[in-house]
Write an enzyme that holds these catalytic residues in place. Structure first.
Site, PDB file in Angstrom:
ATOM      1  N   CYS A 198       1.043  -1.239  -0.117  1.00 58.98           N
ATOM      2  CA  CYS A 198      -0.091   0.050  -0.009  1.00 58.98           C
ATOM      3  C   CYS A 198       0.984   1.241  -0.127  1.00 58.98           C
ATOM      4  O   CYS A 198       1.482   1.523   1.032  1.00 58.98           O
ATOM      5  CB  CYS A 198      -0.799   0.047   1.290  1.00 58.98           C
ATOM      6  SG  CYS A 198      -1.794   1.552   1.124  1.00 58.98           S
ATOM      7  N   CYS A 253      -0.524   4.259   2.568  1.00 59.07           N
ATOM      8  CA  CYS A 253      -0.579   3.910   4.011  1.00 59.07           C
ATOM      9  C   CYS A 253      -0.268   2.735   4.269  1.00 59.07           C
ATOM     10  O   CYS A 253       0.877   2.037   4.172  1.00 59.07           O
ATOM     11  CB  CYS A 253      -1.783   4.768   4.499  1.00 59.07           C
ATOM     12  SG  CYS A 253      -3.235   4.133   3.733  1.00 59.07           S
ATOM     13  N   SER A 254      -1.456   1.676   4.796  1.00 62.39           N
ATOM     14  CA  SER A 254      -1.239   0.471   5.043  1.00 62.39           C
ATOM     15  C   SER A 254      -2.290  -0.355   4.977  1.00 62.39           C
ATOM     16  O   SER A 254      -2.618  -1.506   5.591  1.00 62.39           O
ATOM     17  CB  SER A 254      -1.002   0.597   6.770  1.00 62.39           C
ATOM     18  OG  SER A 254      -1.859   1.091   7.264  1.00 62.39           O
ATOM     19  N   CYS A 255      -3.067  -0.311   3.815  1.00 64.34           N
ATOM     20  CA  CYS A 255      -4.344  -0.927   3.508  1.00 64.34           C
ATOM     21  C   CYS A 255      -3.692  -2.516   3.405  1.00 64.34           C
ATOM     22  O   CYS A 255      -2.691  -2.722   2.643  1.00 64.34           O
ATOM     23  CB  CYS A 255      -4.797  -0.450   2.375  1.00 64.34           C
ATOM     24  SG  CYS A 255      -5.633   1.245   2.596  1.00 64.34           S
TER      25      CYS A 255
HETATM   26 FE    FE Z   1      -3.383   2.152   3.007  1.00 65.43          FE
END
Ligand code: FE
Length: 206
Positions: A111, A114-116
């Site tokens: 991602c 961000c951190s999906c």
């Molecule tokens: Fe994300």
């Protein structure tokens, strides 16, 4: 919820961990004081992702795809539907896409924003998944990143990098290891590591 539990293991991984932790704590305090959330409920949710869900759900999906060609077709056509047909306690909400590794193509998930991450099938994301170096280098030099994870692919294997978003999550279906003919789904699932479903690893060999 994506970002609250980043530093439970105490490792660095974000540019301003203290800031985020402090903001999360402040938010939790305010919501609790106003009676909008029950801290015990929050603890139960975190505990579910940490101990009950984990990458085991994803591993069971992969093992079924390896064992059942009809399920494999279904998974590649609509992974959300296929995953939810397995009756996990936490249904997949976002649009889940399964991408299958072959001798020609290796898939890697990141991602960049961000951190999906597909929490419902892989549990909590590893700290490195959320780190700035992984997020940028997975796109710019995926082969070097894979080498650092100990994955050496043949030079003619193409690497496809998939960028997750809040709406779309990816699950890599690693290649089934040789020497596993006739294995039960349960036994096969033990070979499917979390990293193999992100693309930074391969399934274990028996
Ligand atoms: Fe994300």
């Amino acid at each position: 919820m994506d970002h609250d539990h980043e530093h439970r293991d105490g490792k660095p991984g974000h540019s301003e961990p203290g800031g985020i932790q402090a903001r999360v704590r402040a938010l939790e305090t305010i919501l609790t004081e106003k009676g909008l959330v029950d801290p015990r409920a929050l603890d139960r949710i975190v505990d579910a992702f940490e101990t009950k869900i984990g990458p085991r759900n994803g591993a069971r999906i992969v093992a079924r795809a390896w064992s059942d060609p009809e399920f494999e077709v279904r998974l590649l056509a609509d992974a959300t539907e296929a995953a939810n047909s397995m009756g996990f306690s936490s249904p997949v909400g976002a649009h889940l896409i399964a991408v299958e590794n072959t001798p020609e193509t290796h898939n890697l998930v990141v991602c960049t924003l961000c951190s999906c991450y597909p929490w419902e099938v892989l549990g909590l994301p590893p700290v490195w998944y959320k780190s700035a170096p992984y997020r940028s280098r997975a796109v710019m030099e995926p082969r070097a990143v894979l080498a650092e994870f100990g994955v050496a692919l043949p030079p003619d294997t193409q690497i496809r990098v998939w960028d997750s978003t809040a709406e779309t999550r990816f699950l890599v279906v690693p290649m089934r290891p040789p020497g596993t003919q006739g294995w039960s789904e349960e036994r096969l699932a033990d070979l499917v590591t979390r990293d193999s479903m992100i693309g930074t690893g391969l399934a274990k060999s028996p």
